[in-house]
Design a protein around this motif. Sequence first.
Motif, mmCIF file in Angstrom:
data_model
loop_
_atom_site.group_PDB
_atom_site.id
_atom_site.type_symbol
_atom_site.label_atom_id
_atom_site.label_comp_id
_atom_site.label_asym_id
_atom_site.label_seq_id
_atom_site.Cartn_x
_atom_site.Cartn_y
_atom_site.Cartn_z
ATOM 1 N N SER B 19 0.878 -0.979 -0.175
ATOM 2 C CA SER B 19 0.031 0.005 -0.020
ATOM 3 C C SER B 19 0.845 1.297 -0.184
ATOM 4 N N HIS B 20 1.734 1.136 0.784
ATOM 5 C CA HIS B 20 2.755 2.453 0.881
ATOM 6 C C HIS B 20 3.412 2.551 -0.476
ATOM 7 N N ALA B 21 3.759 1.518 -1.201
ATOM 8 C CA ALA B 21 4.379 1.585 -2.611
ATOM 9 C C ALA B 21 3.255 2.202 -3.530
ATOM 10 N N TRP B 22 1.962 1.945 -3.668
ATOM 11 C CA TRP B 22 0.969 2.179 -4.357
ATOM 12 C C TRP B 22 0.856 3.754 -4.100
ATOM 13 N N ARG B 23 0.904 4.112 -2.954
ATOM 14 C CA ARG B 23 0.694 5.575 -2.732
ATOM 15 C C ARG B 23 1.677 6.336 -3.095
ATOM 16 N N THR B 24 2.920 5.930 -2.809
ATOM 17 C CA THR B 24 3.949 6.890 -2.931
ATOM 18 C C THR B 24 4.441 6.800 -4.388
ATOM 19 N N ALA B 25 4.542 5.915 -5.077
ATOM 20 C CA ALA B 25 5.123 5.722 -6.500
ATOM 21 C C ALA B 25 4.916 6.758 -7.425
ATOM 22 N N ALA B 34 -1.877 6.980 -14.224
ATOM 23 C CA ALA B 34 -2.378 7.289 -12.677
ATOM 24 C C ALA B 34 -2.848 6.186 -11.815
ATOM 25 N N VAL B 35 -2.310 5.966 -10.807
ATOM 26 C CA VAL B 35 -2.645 4.741 -9.833
ATOM 27 C C VAL B 35 -3.972 5.025 -9.134
ATOM 28 N N ASP B 36 -4.916 4.094 -9.210
ATOM 29 C CA ASP B 36 -6.191 4.293 -8.409
ATOM 30 C C ASP B 36 -6.025 3.305 -7.465
ATOM 31 N N MET B 37 -5.946 3.556 -6.189
ATOM 32 C CA MET B 37 -6.195 2.327 -5.042
ATOM 33 C C MET B 37 -7.403 2.319 -4.919
ATOM 34 N N GLN B 54 -6.857 3.040 6.889
ATOM 35 C CA GLN B 54 -5.226 3.112 7.460
ATOM 36 C C GLN B 54 -4.350 3.339 6.088
ATOM 37 N N LEU B 55 -4.687 2.143 5.270
ATOM 38 C CA LEU B 55 -3.594 2.260 4.077
ATOM 39 C C LEU B 55 -3.828 3.096 2.967
ATOM 40 N N GLY B 56 -4.962 3.453 2.715
ATOM 41 C CA GLY B 56 -5.396 4.504 1.632
ATOM 42 C C GLY B 56 -5.916 4.030 0.552
ATOM 43 N N TRP B 57 -6.501 2.825 0.812
ATOM 44 C CA TRP B 57 -7.582 2.300 -0.403
ATOM 45 C C TRP B 57 -9.001 3.073 -0.204
#
Lengths: 387, 387, 387, 387
Positions: B19-25, B34-37, B54-57
């Motif tokens: 999740s950290h990676a998907w948010r940050t990359a 564009a990454v959409d979680m 918590q993780l941004g989804w």
Amino acid sequence: MRRLGVAMVGGSFMGRTHSHAWRTAPHVFDLPAAVDMVVLAGRDAGRADAAARQLGWRGSTDDWRSVLERDDVDLVDVCVPGDLHEEVAVAALAAGKHVLCEKPLASTLDAAERMADAARAAADRGVLSMVGFSYRRVPALALAQRLVADGRVGDVRQVVVSYAQDWLVDPDFPLTWRLQSDRAGSGALGDIGSHAIDMVQHLTGHRFTDVVAAAETFTRERPVMTSSEGLSATGGSERGPVTVDDTTAWLGRTDRGALVVAHATRVAPGRKNAFRLEVDGSTGSIAFDLERLDELQLHDATAPAEEAGVRTVHVTEPGHPYLEGWWPPGHSLGYGDTFTHQAKDLVEAVVAGEQPRPSFDDGLQVQRVMDAVAASAREGRWEHVAA
Amino acid sequence: MRRLGVAMVGGSFMGRTHSHAWRTAPHVFDLPAAVDMVVLAGRDAGRADAAARQLGWRGSTDDWRSVLERDDVDLVDVCVPGDLHEEVAVAALAAGKHVLCEKPLASTLDAAERMADAARAAADRGVLSMVGFSYRRVPALALAQRLVADGRVGDVRQVVVSYAQDWLVDPDFPLTWRLQSDRAGSGALGDIGSHAIDMVQHLTGHRFTDVVAAAETFTRERPVMTSSEGLSATGGSERGPVTVDDTTAWLGRTDRGALVVAHATRVAPGRKNAFRLEVDGSTGSIAFDLERLDELQLHDATAPAEEAGVRTVHVTEPGHPYLEGWWPPGHSLGYGDTFTHQAKDLVEAVVAGEQPRPSFDDGLQVQRVMDAVAASAREGRWEHVAA
Amino acid sequence: MRRLGVAMVGGSFMGRTHSHAWRTAPHVFDLPAAVDMVVLAGRDAGRADAAARQLGWRGSTDDWRSVLERDDVDLVDVCVPGDLHEEVAVAALAAGKHVLCEKPLASTLDAAERMADAARAAADRGVLSMVGFSYRRVPALALAQRLVADGRVGDVRQVVVSYAQDWLVDPDFPLTWRLQSDRAGSGALGDIGSHAIDMVQHLTGHRFTDVVAAAETFTRERPVMTSSEGLSATGGSERGPVTVDDTTAWLGRTDRGALVVAHATRVAPGRKNAFRLEVDGSTGSIAFDLERLDELQLHDATAPAEEAGVRTVHVTEPGHPYLEGWWPPGHSLGYGDTFTHQAKDLVEAVVAGEQPRPSFDDGLQVQRVMDAVAASAREGRWEHVAA
Amino acid sequence: MRRLGVAMVGGSFMGRTHSHAWRTAPHVFDLPAAVDMVVLAGRDAGRADAAARQLGWRGSTDDWRSVLERDDVDLVDVCVPGDLHEEVAVAALAAGKHVLCEKPLASTLDAAERMADAARAAADRGVLSMVGFSYRRVPALALAQRLVADGRVGDVRQVVVSYAQDWLVDPDFPLTWRLQSDRAGSGALGDIGSHAIDMVQHLTGHRFTDVVAAAETFTRERPVMTSSEGLSATGGSERGPVTVDDTTAWLGRTDRGALVVAHATRVAPGRKNAFRLEVDGSTGSIAFDLERLDELQLHDATAPAEEAGVRTVHVTEPGHPYLEGWWPPGHSLGYGDTFTHQAKDLVEAVVAGEQPRPSFDDGLQVQRVMDAVAASAREGRWEHVAA
């Protein structure tokens, strides 16, 4: 004070380190006997004479057997190539001389067996013998052994040991005796892997029972040697076959349930004398690297995780093994000094009439592990170490 | 700009790093999409919802199959325990979703075979997949790979690799799924040894052909787990059997003649995440330790011995892999950032329609090596790695 | 949950790290407010818009004053060059916005005084402010501070601190604002020496009272800058004068009797970001190096000399500061993550209505020390630090 | 072969290291003269006799003046406390004996001036003298000097040097002569700071011109000594004043524009013998730490940033300074061995009739720097170093 007359047979690299030790030990430690460096025996009279002068021996000879007949010689220090160990050591013991023999004990297991037999017989007559696994006398490793024996890492579960050098990376390094199986027995395995075997067993008190190995010779032909000096040598344009291993790796199991991962190599670029080991126990660990020989790393798994860390101990305190005779804390010892410690311990054992360690039996046991490792590499299967 | 909808299945330790990676990359690199979680799927609706927040989804569900039906999901990130990889990944591929699957690929070789089959079939339809051997994206290791590929160490002769942790030294650490063979497949071997296998092959370009191994479980019973969070967990007073290895060590040979010494252990006191490796070639060497993940050691054996030394490179220069998006030289990256690199590479591959690496076939090949290692440890003999 | 609207002014190197922090903190920690990254203000509308998109801000503007009028902005994050800190920060505080201001507080002592005055006045109205000495939030340094405060090194007697980089070794690195005294105030002193000053005082609880310094500029002319990006920049063929120090070194005394040896330099070849310090107390010491930012070295002088050693603690345990939200033991954090900790602490303080530290008064006090150091270097004598 | 008769005056810690060197040098190197260790002179006849036997001297005396009258003594090695250097050295030179004098040259600048005058006068008569800044003969530092002289780091810009020990952390360590200003001249400054001064000047070829210093004595009273041995000692219950510095720190400028940051301390917990220095030049840097005395760190700023790194050179190659006589690569030397190198160089200089370095003039110049540092610490201002 009692006097101990010493003769050395051989005078190359190991001859220099041993001579340094015999010269130095009496001045660093309070020895129970005065060491008399009587005579150095070499193959060539001229070279032996020059070596004797350089290294501090009172006399020299090209007839090593003659030194066995001298009454002023009490101890013979055997520093010849491995295939000659048996002849010299057995004759010396038979002549009633105590013997210090360089490691590994022999170039074949059979020779090692005969040497250990001779040593046991001699011991019954009060004639003592020791094999020169000198790293037992590196203060940091002596401390490590003490800590493990005191239970400071708990039950030993696994040991990782690696002895890596790089002097055979150069494909033009010539074919010295150390690269010929009939002279040296084996290559990296016997030369430095034997140290690894002895140290693992010494530190843990365990013995290898089973091993599986792989070995490789990457440079299969090298220049035939034209001259040598110590470990360095010069080769010509003719090339001959290398008959020993550049690298041997093995896994082992011990009689007390530990697993060992071991590696001996003389082709690890950038590693000059990297004898590294880590002992993992149930409650702690120790780690060591010979390239930083006065440091020992300790971890106490029972301490709070937030502060335990890995401790780097500079093994130069007065309370550390062998340090009582040397410099103040923080003043490093060197490789050569470990031989001084070996000489000290040997003189003390001889004077006390006690068996010095490692004994020829210890050396034989190492040889059995080496033999099993070599057999495993050859046969491609696990081998049991003869008891 | 193109949009890439991502769904995650699972949300424990690896869920957090991914999740950290998907948010940050998207904020560190110039991504081509564009990454959409979109959604996080978990077993329990409440926990999944909390994790998603918590993780941004954007959303959550307790029905992972439902995410496969969503048009706004292009890629499924599989972070469930190993025994569930196959079911989720194969279904996702069948549903036309790209897949990122945590390593090791599966908990059995059969499952891995089926997954690789599914991935190959999906690729024919333009549906791509990748297995998460994230350490390939540590900048120092990416640099190492580039240097080896460029011939900077010459021919690779031997590799020494060790992955050592200590979280199982504590005999009261409870029986999580990672300690049960039916869930995890194996212990240290699969969890961290799989990284060692992948990295050795990735760095050298060689493949293991034959292995011989030894494994051990030192703590055979542990408290049955009552709760868990990430890698930590709590146990009760009841104890159950540990059915995986604490330690596996093996020797290997590769298809291009190199020798490998490998060790994976979760009982090395004081080693927190010590993934160490050294690659020895005919003209140089490289060495790495994950506990100092932005340092790479290089030795050039062709440089003059008096000055060559071992170079410690702080892998934070703009010209180093992945560093273009980060901080100035000397400002370290962390473990979490390597997942950001993985996400970046995956997004780029998906947008370009190119097979990302490591592929499921790469993951399968690692699984075959793991299988041979496990078989060797069980059978006590050398095993050939299936091609 | 409460919402905290954040605006950033500036968007270069520090803008990137702060944006990373605002994006990440809510997902790593349980914050008491939801962070809303409202708007990024820059000088140029196009660049501000691009930066906002890249860094994760909802909107952008080229009119920083406009953000002060927005009701949805609660906090202004000031990341502009040092000479602009005062204008932006004071206006933001006057507008009732909480402020995070990059370090050092200002480019002149007068400006710092006015900013601290404004901060104190704002605090009376419940408007809070903080200066961004982010290294206080490196876990190893936070641990160090805790250990010293707990008396674990006894009375602090001396501190050795050095912050060394090498990006100005290249004589062709261009004249950025950091090399102009009217923009930056000073060179190595203000840029990195300010970190050293803050950290020494933070770790020890002492304050500098007297200093004596020497400064040097080795490259006195550099190419006039034509473009810049983060800390990197491009210069043309014209050269202009460097008006700040490459290196400043100073000795200091503290109000509680300690002696400090300090050094800040941007011309130390091979040192990329080597912020090193050692605190020596009456019963122990701690040491740290930012290039290995998750390691802390401890020595306990009350432990037996034979085993005390210097402990290297990998500061990644759950019980270590800030680690509760991150990865398992041994999984390193990076430089960027320390800003995430700073954002977390600031959000918590703002929500609790408590003064965050370091306050503008703390920043002012650092500025006084910097001013005394600069005066000493200029005047060639010991200078007293204004109280 | 020519014979060189040596007498030693004093026989404590330095007596032991020097004796080790005289015994060892002839056997490691091909010296141009045979060293004859004639006599050791001490204050007490019994202790001198015991020391002579232990350390390898042929005879002993309690009348040091008598050795000056002996024809078989060519060189006098002065190892007495600092306040006695002048009397012994000047008398020896007057008697036509070459002199090796321990560092620092004297306990006062006046004494040092007179000794240098005497040395110059003696040199006109072919009588040579040397001061024992032995660290010039550490191979890694000799290599460092060679590299700097060869321009390998470019123009030297700054030097950071620190010599840290911890034996005075213990408040009950007794008042030996090294803690009394009338005997030792100064504390950390003279004992170890003098090494720092000599080495900075030796490595760079620069000379200090101006210094500013701060000194501190943290433990102001210590037990009056009842007995001593080497550097260790025993104290009683009575306490007396410590009249020397525990720590001295200073900044310096050199005649060629470099800035020096220096620190000498005997109260740095955990630092046993940490003589560390870093030389920063315009194109590279070198770094050293005496606790790892066979390693030298090099950085070449002209190499590509991606691969330059910091090289750690194990200074044990045959081509390294002094290594020709020792062991193969990777086999470490120790602290004691550096004195052997000093003895070698001195014997060679004496036989060649050339001025050995460091000369008494070199020692005097160090003393002037020490004097300026001490004056600066006392007066609280920059001091010029007398030319």
